[in-house]
Scaffold this motif. Structure first.
Motif, PDB file in Angstrom:
ATOM      1  N   THR A  45      25.380 -45.247 -86.925  1.00  0.00           N
ATOM      2  CA  THR A  45      25.700 -46.666 -86.859  1.00  0.00           C
ATOM      3  C   THR A  45      24.634 -47.389 -86.046  1.00  0.00           C
ATOM      4  O   THR A  45      24.284 -46.947 -84.947  1.00  0.00           O
ATOM      5  CB  THR A  45      27.070 -46.877 -86.189  1.00  0.00           C
ATOM      6  OG1 THR A  45      28.068 -46.169 -86.932  1.00  0.00           O
ATOM      7  CG2 THR A  45      27.430 -48.356 -86.120  1.00  0.00           C
ATOM      8  N   PRO A  46      24.078 -48.496 -86.543  1.00  0.00           N
ATOM      9  CA  PRO A  46      23.068 -49.242 -85.768  1.00  0.00           C
ATOM     10  C   PRO A  46      23.628 -49.681 -84.420  1.00  0.00           C
ATOM     11  O   PRO A  46      24.790 -50.075 -84.309  1.00  0.00           O
ATOM     12  CB  PRO A  46      22.749 -50.440 -86.673  1.00  0.00           C
ATOM     13  CG  PRO A  46      23.124 -49.991 -88.046  1.00  0.00           C
ATOM     14  CD  PRO A  46      24.302 -49.082 -87.873  1.00  0.00           C
ATOM     15  N   LEU A  47      22.782 -49.612 -83.393  1.00  0.00           N
ATOM     16  CA  LEU A  47      23.210 -49.925 -82.034  1.00  0.00           C
ATOM     17  C   LEU A  47      22.335 -51.014 -81.420  1.00  0.00           C
ATOM     18  O   LEU A  47      21.145 -51.107 -81.719  1.00  0.00           O
ATOM     19  CB  LEU A  47      23.133 -48.669 -81.154  1.00  0.00           C
ATOM     20  CG  LEU A  47      23.997 -47.475 -81.559  1.00  0.00           C
ATOM     21  CD1 LEU A  47      23.650 -46.275 -80.705  1.00  0.00           C
ATOM     22  CD2 LEU A  47      25.472 -47.817 -81.440  1.00  0.00           C
ATOM     23  N   THR A  48      22.920 -51.813 -80.547  1.00  0.00           N
ATOM     24  CA  THR A  48      22.176 -52.748 -79.715  1.00  0.00           C
ATOM     25  C   THR A  48      22.054 -52.120 -78.329  1.00  0.00           C
ATOM     26  O   THR A  48      23.063 -51.722 -77.736  1.00  0.00           O
ATOM     27  CB  THR A  48      22.896 -54.106 -79.613  1.00  0.00           C
ATOM     28  OG1 THR A  48      23.044 -54.649 -80.928  1.00  0.00           O
ATOM     29  CG2 THR A  48      22.103 -55.063 -78.747  1.00  0.00           C
ATOM     30  N   LEU A  49      20.827 -52.019 -77.817  1.00  0.00           N
ATOM     31  CA  LEU A  49      20.577 -51.268 -76.588  1.00  0.00           C
ATOM     32  C   LEU A  49      20.298 -52.190 -75.412  1.00  0.00           C
ATOM     33  O   LEU A  49      19.744 -53.281 -75.576  1.00  0.00           O
ATOM     34  CB  LEU A  49      19.380 -50.339 -76.779  1.00  0.00           C
ATOM     35  CG  LEU A  49      19.462 -49.328 -77.909  1.00  0.00           C
ATOM     36  CD1 LEU A  49      18.142 -48.571 -78.021  1.00  0.00           C
ATOM     37  CD2 LEU A  49      20.602 -48.357 -77.695  1.00  0.00           C
ATOM     38  N   PHE A 279      19.012 -40.171 -77.404  1.00  0.00           N
ATOM     39  CA  PHE A 279      17.640 -40.150 -77.911  1.00  0.00           C
ATOM     40  C   PHE A 279      17.112 -41.566 -78.105  1.00  0.00           C
ATOM     41  O   PHE A 279      15.977 -41.883 -77.744  1.00  0.00           O
ATOM     42  CB  PHE A 279      17.574 -39.380 -79.234  1.00  0.00           C
ATOM     43  CG  PHE A 279      17.304 -37.911 -79.080  1.00  0.00           C
ATOM     44  CD1 PHE A 279      18.054 -37.134 -78.225  1.00  0.00           C
ATOM     45  CD2 PHE A 279      16.289 -37.303 -79.802  1.00  0.00           C
ATOM     46  CE1 PHE A 279      17.808 -35.771 -78.078  1.00  0.00           C
ATOM     47  CE2 PHE A 279      16.023 -35.944 -79.673  1.00  0.00           C
ATOM     48  CZ  PHE A 279      16.789 -35.177 -78.806  1.00  0.00           C
ATOM     49  N   LEU A 280      17.922 -42.431 -78.688  1.00  0.00           N
ATOM     50  CA  LEU A 280      17.485 -43.794 -78.975  1.00  0.00           C
ATOM     51  C   LEU A 280      17.201 -44.554 -77.680  1.00  0.00           C
ATOM     52  O   LEU A 280      16.172 -45.245 -77.563  1.00  0.00           O
ATOM     53  CB  LEU A 280      18.556 -44.508 -79.798  1.00  0.00           C
ATOM     54  CG  LEU A 280      18.214 -45.894 -80.329  1.00  0.00           C
ATOM     55  CD1 LEU A 280      16.993 -45.848 -81.240  1.00  0.00           C
ATOM     56  CD2 LEU A 280      19.412 -46.480 -81.092  1.00  0.00           C
ATOM     57  N   GLN A 281      18.080 -44.414 -76.684  1.00  0.00           N
ATOM     58  CA  GLN A 281      17.855 -45.110 -75.424  1.00  0.00           C
ATOM     59  C   GLN A 281      16.641 -44.556 -74.691  1.00  0.00           C
ATOM     60  O   GLN A 281      15.855 -45.312 -74.107  1.00  0.00           O
ATOM     61  CB  GLN A 281      19.092 -45.008 -74.521  1.00  0.00           C
ATOM     62  CG  GLN A 281      18.963 -45.789 -73.221  1.00  0.00           C
ATOM     63  CD  GLN A 281      18.838 -47.282 -73.452  1.00  0.00           C
ATOM     64  OE1 GLN A 281      19.734 -47.911 -74.014  1.00  0.00           O
ATOM     65  NE2 GLN A 281      17.722 -47.873 -73.021  1.00  0.00           N
ATOM     66  N   ALA A 282      16.461 -43.229 -74.719  1.00  0.00           N
ATOM     67  CA  ALA A 282      15.317 -42.627 -74.030  1.00  0.00           C
ATOM     68  C   ALA A 282      13.999 -43.126 -74.615  1.00  0.00           C
ATOM     69  O   ALA A 282      13.071 -43.499 -73.877  1.00  0.00           O
ATOM     70  CB  ALA A 282      15.402 -41.106 -74.112  1.00  0.00           C
ATOM     71  N   VAL A 283      13.889 -43.157 -75.935  1.00  0.00           N
ATOM     72  CA  VAL A 283      12.673 -43.651 -76.578  1.00  0.00           C
ATOM     73  C   VAL A 283      12.460 -45.128 -76.240  1.00  0.00           C
ATOM     74  O   VAL A 283      11.341 -45.568 -75.940  1.00  0.00           O
ATOM     75  CB  VAL A 283      12.747 -43.445 -78.106  1.00  0.00           C
ATOM     76  CG1 VAL A 283      11.619 -44.196 -78.816  1.00  0.00           C
ATOM     77  CG2 VAL A 283      12.697 -41.957 -78.447  1.00  0.00           C
ATOM     78  N   SER A 284      13.532 -45.885 -76.259  1.00  0.00           N
ATOM     79  CA  SER A 284      13.426 -47.324 -75.993  1.00  0.00           C
ATOM     80  C   SER A 284      13.101 -47.625 -74.533  1.00  0.00           C
ATOM     81  O   SER A 284      12.626 -48.727 -74.227  1.00  0.00           O
ATOM     82  CB  SER A 284      14.741 -48.012 -76.380  1.00  0.00           C
ATOM     83  OG  SER A 284      15.008 -47.837 -77.768  1.00  0.00           O
ATOM     84  N   GLU A 301      15.967 -45.298 -89.785  1.00  0.00           N
ATOM     85  CA  GLU A 301      15.443 -46.659 -89.609  1.00  0.00           C
ATOM     86  C   GLU A 301      15.354 -47.073 -88.144  1.00  0.00           C
ATOM     87  O   GLU A 301      14.317 -47.551 -87.681  1.00  0.00           O
ATOM     88  CB  GLU A 301      16.316 -47.644 -90.381  1.00  0.00           C
ATOM     89  CG  GLU A 301      15.796 -49.075 -90.344  1.00  0.00           C
ATOM     90  CD  GLU A 301      16.615 -50.012 -91.212  1.00  0.00           C
ATOM     91  OE1 GLU A 301      16.453 -51.241 -91.069  1.00  0.00           O
ATOM     92  OE2 GLU A 301      17.424 -49.516 -92.029  1.00  0.00           O
ATOM     93  N   GLN A 302      16.424 -46.901 -87.361  1.00  0.00           N
ATOM     94  CA  GLN A 302      16.400 -47.440 -85.998  1.00  0.00           C
ATOM     95  C   GLN A 302      15.537 -46.597 -85.065  1.00  0.00           C
ATOM     96  O   GLN A 302      14.831 -47.144 -84.213  1.00  0.00           O
ATOM     97  CB  GLN A 302      17.827 -47.556 -85.443  1.00  0.00           C
ATOM     98  CG  GLN A 302      17.865 -48.386 -84.161  1.00  0.00           C
ATOM     99  CD  GLN A 302      19.252 -48.796 -83.727  1.00  0.00           C
ATOM    100  OE1 GLN A 302      20.255 -48.278 -84.217  1.00  0.00           O
ATOM    101  NE2 GLN A 302      19.334 -49.732 -82.798  1.00  0.00           N
ATOM    102  N   LEU A 303      15.551 -45.286 -85.205  1.00  0.00           N
ATOM    103  CA  LEU A 303      14.672 -44.453 -84.381  1.00  0.00           C
ATOM    104  C   LEU A 303      13.209 -44.694 -84.737  1.00  0.00           C
ATOM    105  O   LEU A 303      12.341 -44.705 -83.854  1.00  0.00           O
ATOM    106  CB  LEU A 303      15.028 -42.972 -84.547  1.00  0.00           C
ATOM    107  CG  LEU A 303      15.975 -42.374 -83.506  1.00  0.00           C
ATOM    108  CD1 LEU A 303      16.326 -40.947 -83.876  1.00  0.00           C
ATOM    109  CD2 LEU A 303      15.377 -42.436 -82.103  1.00  0.00           C
TER     110      LEU A 303
END
Length: 443
Positions: A45-49, A279-284, A301-303
């Motif tokens: 699910t797409p997330l807003t970080l 993973f997504l937050q760490a990269v961001s 897509e989001q990663l």
């Protein structure tokens, strides 16, 4: 390693060799399999970080909240490279067990390593040690009956077909258990990307011997590994494992090497996508460098956007992947087909390196030299949205720096992939990319 990611034939053969030895058979099989089961693919699910730098204290507390997992200190971490370091340490730990052993694996295939592990576990069971063994039904399919017989005769408990394959329940069948966990006496733990197969038994620099990174753990973090095993054992058997033999109290502390670590586990089948969030937050949150070593690079897509946004911030992003030529059969199909998704990454400044000596199977990421992770998770949709995964996150500069050194050593044995090379790759690679691109979410 998903349902399509299994040890196959010896590595190091080129495309001509694949065709001459009938590799079009496996290619057709993969296409049919993917077409049949592709409708069961899930995506995150797409997330807003939140905007938080990796060196802020709030990064740690945020990841604890996102994962539902506490960061604990006073741990000892030994980094184990390849089978030549991993299996001797693992066997030593098993043979030293006094009370309990819990063992969870995706891949468990007949061979010398499997013989040694089964023999060591059976010997400990004969000595009165309680052994609980859980093997994924797909990754360990074809497990010899003699292994099961030897273990059960010795008094070990084994579930050789966790989450059985059922054609009438494709969603559950498609969501595999990809975790690797070994815990001895609740005090020593092992995890990483290793499987029990002779392809892992080597130095990672020789054709046919896979390159891998694993960890041996002592300290309070081992309790988190044990909790993950207990979760799956309850699902498989209805039994709860507990008591001081499984969870020593207080947890053993390693005061002279106080590494802070966190076990993150995900289970999309149970609605837990913690690995994707972390993973997504760490990269961001990266500000200087991202180093990723993964056997499967289809980040979704989001990663993908997060990696490209990192390069726009001036972050140096390097990704180490296997060479297509080091795969065979299904592994070759998977590697060749995913290349079509590399164009946007290269165009956006992500540096891709193909590991040359053997098939790369290492699953690790290091960010800004201060945070790192090692475990079972690939950088693809299957790991983020379908498989049950487990990684250890290290909030420790010394561990991050050592893993950076290992990454750089591996890059020295790799070839940098260029846009020109990608566009001029062999016709079969391009055909597989086109043919399988509608099903990339399944990989």
């Amino acid at each position: 390693m998903g349902a399509s990611h299994l040890p196959t034939e010896k590595a190091g053969r080129g495309v001509t060799g694949h065709l001459l030895t009938g590799q079009l058979g496996p290619i057709c099989a993969v296409v049919l399999l993917v077409g049949w089961i592709g409708g069961c693919a899930s995506t995150p699910t797409p997330l807003t970080l939140p905007s938080v730098d990796i060196d802020e204290p709030a990064f740690r507390t945020s990841l604890e909240a996102f994962a539902g997992a506490t960061i604990v200190g006073d741990n000892r971490v030994d980094i184990l490279l390849n089978g030549e370091q991993t299996f001797p340490a693992l066997l030593d730990a098993i043979r030293s067990a006094r009370n309990t052993i819990t063992f969870e694996a995706y891949i468990f295939h007949e061979g010398k390593i499997a013989d040694d592990i089964v023999g060591a576990l059976a010997e400990r069971c004969h000595a009165g040690v309680r052994v609980a063994m859980l093997l994924d039904a797909h990754g360990s399919k074809g497990l010899p009956q003699r292994y099961i017989g030897d273990l059960e005769t010795a008094g070990c408990e084994i579930v050789p077909d966790f989450r059985p394959l059922r054609i009438w329940n494709l969603e559950r069948t498609n969501k595999r258990n990809h975790r690797r966990i070994v815990v001895v006496d609740g005090r020593v733990g092992f995890t990483g990307g290793f499987g029990v197969d002779d392809t892992w038994n080597g130095d990672g620099r020789t054709a046919g011997r896979w390159r891998e990174t694993n960890v041996r753990l002592e300290g309070p973090i081992v309790q988190s590994l044990q909790e993950a095993f207990v979760e799956h054992w309850r699902e498989a058997t209805g039994a709860l494992l507990g008591g001081k033999e499984y969870f020593p109290y207080p947890p053993v502390e390693i005061k002279d090497e106080p590494v802070q670590a966190q076990v993150v586990r995900s289970s999309p089948l149970q609605g837990n996508d913690a690995m994707y969030r972390v993973f997504l937050q760490a990269v961001s949150s990266a500000r200087h460098s991202i180093m990723i070593s993964t056997p499967y690079l289809l980040p979704g897509e989001q990663l993908t956007s997060a990696l490209l946004e990192a390069t726009e911030r001036g972050v140096r992003v390097r990704v180490l992947i296997p060479s297509v030529e080091n795969g065979s059969g299904v592994e070759f199909v998977t590697q060749a087909s995913q290349r079509d998704a590399f164009g946007p990454l290269l165009d956006g400044g992500v540096q891709l390196h193909e590991y040359a000596p053997a098939l790369l199977h290492t699953k690790m990421m290091i960010i800004d030299g201060v945070w790192a992770t090692v475990g079972s998770t690939n950088f693809d949709n299957r790991s983020m949205a379908m498989n049950d995964e487990l990684n250890v996150m290290f909030y420790d500069q010394s561990i991050a720096k050592r893993l950076e050194e290992i990454f750089v050593e591996d890059v020295a044995h790799s070839n940098k992939l260029t846009r020109e090379q990608l566009e001029n790759r062999e016709w079969l690679h391009q055909a597989l990319s086109v043919l399988l691109s509608p099903f990339h979410a399944w990989f």
